[in-house]
Motif scaffolding. Sequence first.
Motif, PDB file in Angstrom:
ATOM      1  N   GLY A  14      -1.892   0.141  -0.413  1.00 14.36           N
ATOM      2  CA  GLY A  14      -2.023   1.594  -0.321  1.00 14.36           C
ATOM      3  C   GLY A  14      -3.453   2.058  -0.502  1.00 14.36           C
ATOM      4  O   GLY A  14      -3.924   2.969   0.187  1.00 14.36           O
ATOM      5  N   THR A  15      -4.171   1.429  -1.430  1.00 18.71           N
ATOM      6  CA  THR A  15      -5.576   1.775  -1.668  1.00 18.71           C
ATOM      7  C   THR A  15      -6.421   1.495  -0.434  1.00 18.71           C
ATOM      8  O   THR A  15      -7.223   2.340  -0.013  1.00 18.71           O
ATOM      9  N   LEU A  16      -6.237   0.329   0.173  1.00 26.17           N
ATOM     10  CA  LEU A  16      -7.004  -0.011   1.374  1.00 26.17           C
ATOM     11  C   LEU A  16      -6.688   0.943   2.522  1.00 26.17           C
ATOM     12  O   LEU A  16      -7.583   1.355   3.267  1.00 26.17           O
ATOM     13  N   ALA A  17      -5.427   1.323   2.673  1.00 25.34           N
ATOM     14  CA  ALA A  17      -5.049   2.269   3.727  1.00 25.34           C
ATOM     15  C   ALA A  17      -5.685   3.636   3.471  1.00 25.34           C
ATOM     16  O   ALA A  17      -6.204   4.271   4.391  1.00 25.34           O
ATOM     17  N   ALA A  18      -5.638   4.088   2.224  1.00 23.79           N
ATOM     18  CA  ALA A  18      -6.236   5.385   1.878  1.00 23.79           C
ATOM     19  C   ALA A  18      -7.747   5.364   2.128  1.00 23.79           C
ATOM     20  O   ALA A  18      -8.301   6.310   2.693  1.00 23.79           O
ATOM     21  N   TYR A  19      -8.413   4.284   1.722  1.00 25.90           N
ATOM     22  CA  TYR A  19      -9.858   4.183   1.931  1.00 25.90           C
ATOM     23  C   TYR A  19     -10.193   4.187   3.421  1.00 25.90           C
ATOM     24  O   TYR A  19     -11.220   4.718   3.822  1.00 25.90           O
ATOM     25  N   SER A  20      -9.340   3.605   4.237  1.00 26.61           N
ATOM     26  CA  SER A  20      -9.618   3.543   5.674  1.00 26.61           C
ATOM     27  C   SER A  20      -9.555   4.924   6.324  1.00 26.61           C
ATOM     28  O   SER A  20     -10.092   5.119   7.409  1.00 26.61           O
ATOM     29  N   SER A  21      -8.913   5.887   5.667  1.00 31.42           N
ATOM     30  CA  SER A  21      -8.798   7.234   6.238  1.00 31.42           C
ATOM     31  C   SER A  21      -9.839   8.199   5.674  1.00 31.42           C
ATOM     32  O   SER A  21      -9.883   9.363   6.064  1.00 31.42           O
ATOM     33  N   MET A  22     -10.691   7.720   4.769  1.00 26.91           N
ATOM     34  CA  MET A  22     -11.685   8.588   4.132  1.00 26.91           C
ATOM     35  C   MET A  22     -12.812   8.936   5.093  1.00 26.91           C
ATOM     36  O   MET A  22     -13.164   8.147   5.970  1.00 26.91           O
ATOM     37  N   GLN A  23     -13.360  10.125   4.904  1.00 26.14           N
ATOM     38  CA  GLN A  23     -14.511  10.571   5.683  1.00 26.14           C
ATOM     39  C   GLN A  23     -15.786  10.108   4.982  1.00 26.14           C
ATOM     40  O   GLN A  23     -15.788   9.835   3.779  1.00 26.14           O
ATOM     41  N   GLN A  24     -16.882  10.068   5.734  1.00 27.56           N
ATOM     42  CA  GLN A  24     -18.157   9.677   5.150  1.00 27.56           C
ATOM     43  C   GLN A  24     -18.521  10.640   4.022  1.00 27.56           C
ATOM     44  O   GLN A  24     -18.370  11.852   4.157  1.00 27.56           O
ATOM     45  N   GLY A  25     -18.932  10.091   2.905  1.00 25.75           N
ATOM     46  CA  GLY A  25     -19.314  10.897   1.763  1.00 25.75           C
ATOM     47  C   GLY A  25     -18.208  11.079   0.736  1.00 25.75           C
ATOM     48  O   GLY A  25     -18.477  11.474  -0.392  1.00 25.75           O
ATOM     49  N   GLN A  26     -16.949  10.820   1.114  1.00 24.48           N
ATOM     50  CA  GLN A  26     -15.853  10.906   0.148  1.00 24.48           C
ATOM     51  C   GLN A  26     -15.951   9.744  -0.826  1.00 24.48           C
ATOM     52  O   GLN A  26     -16.384   8.653  -0.469  1.00 24.48           O
ATOM     53  N   VAL A  27     -15.520   9.984  -2.057  1.00 31.53           N
ATOM     54  CA  VAL A  27     -15.549   8.954  -3.089  1.00 31.53           C
ATOM     55  C   VAL A  27     -14.118   8.574  -3.431  1.00 31.53           C
ATOM     56  O   VAL A  27     -13.290   9.431  -3.731  1.00 31.53           O
TER      57      VAL A  27
END
Length: 75
Positions: A14-27
């Motif tokens: 779930g963490t990897l999937a969530a990170y893959s949807s993040m925009q540039q600059g999101q933490v």
Amino acid sequence: MHGGILGSLLDMTGTLAAYSSMQQGQVGKGTMNMEISYLRPAAGEWVEATAEVKKPGKTVTTVAIDIHSSSGKLV
């Protein structure tokens, strides 16, 4: 397979999937909430986790994860 191992697999997938949807600059941060429904024992040679981002957001992302056994059954 012990439920704790499956829970860890769910969390990492779930963490990897969530990170893959993040925009540039999101933490990225940690898991806020995790709900697990164990349907049957995870028996067999291997298990496979697949994730789908249901709702990406700026602060919270919702992800659904399924784990299947080597026989193809949802566990």
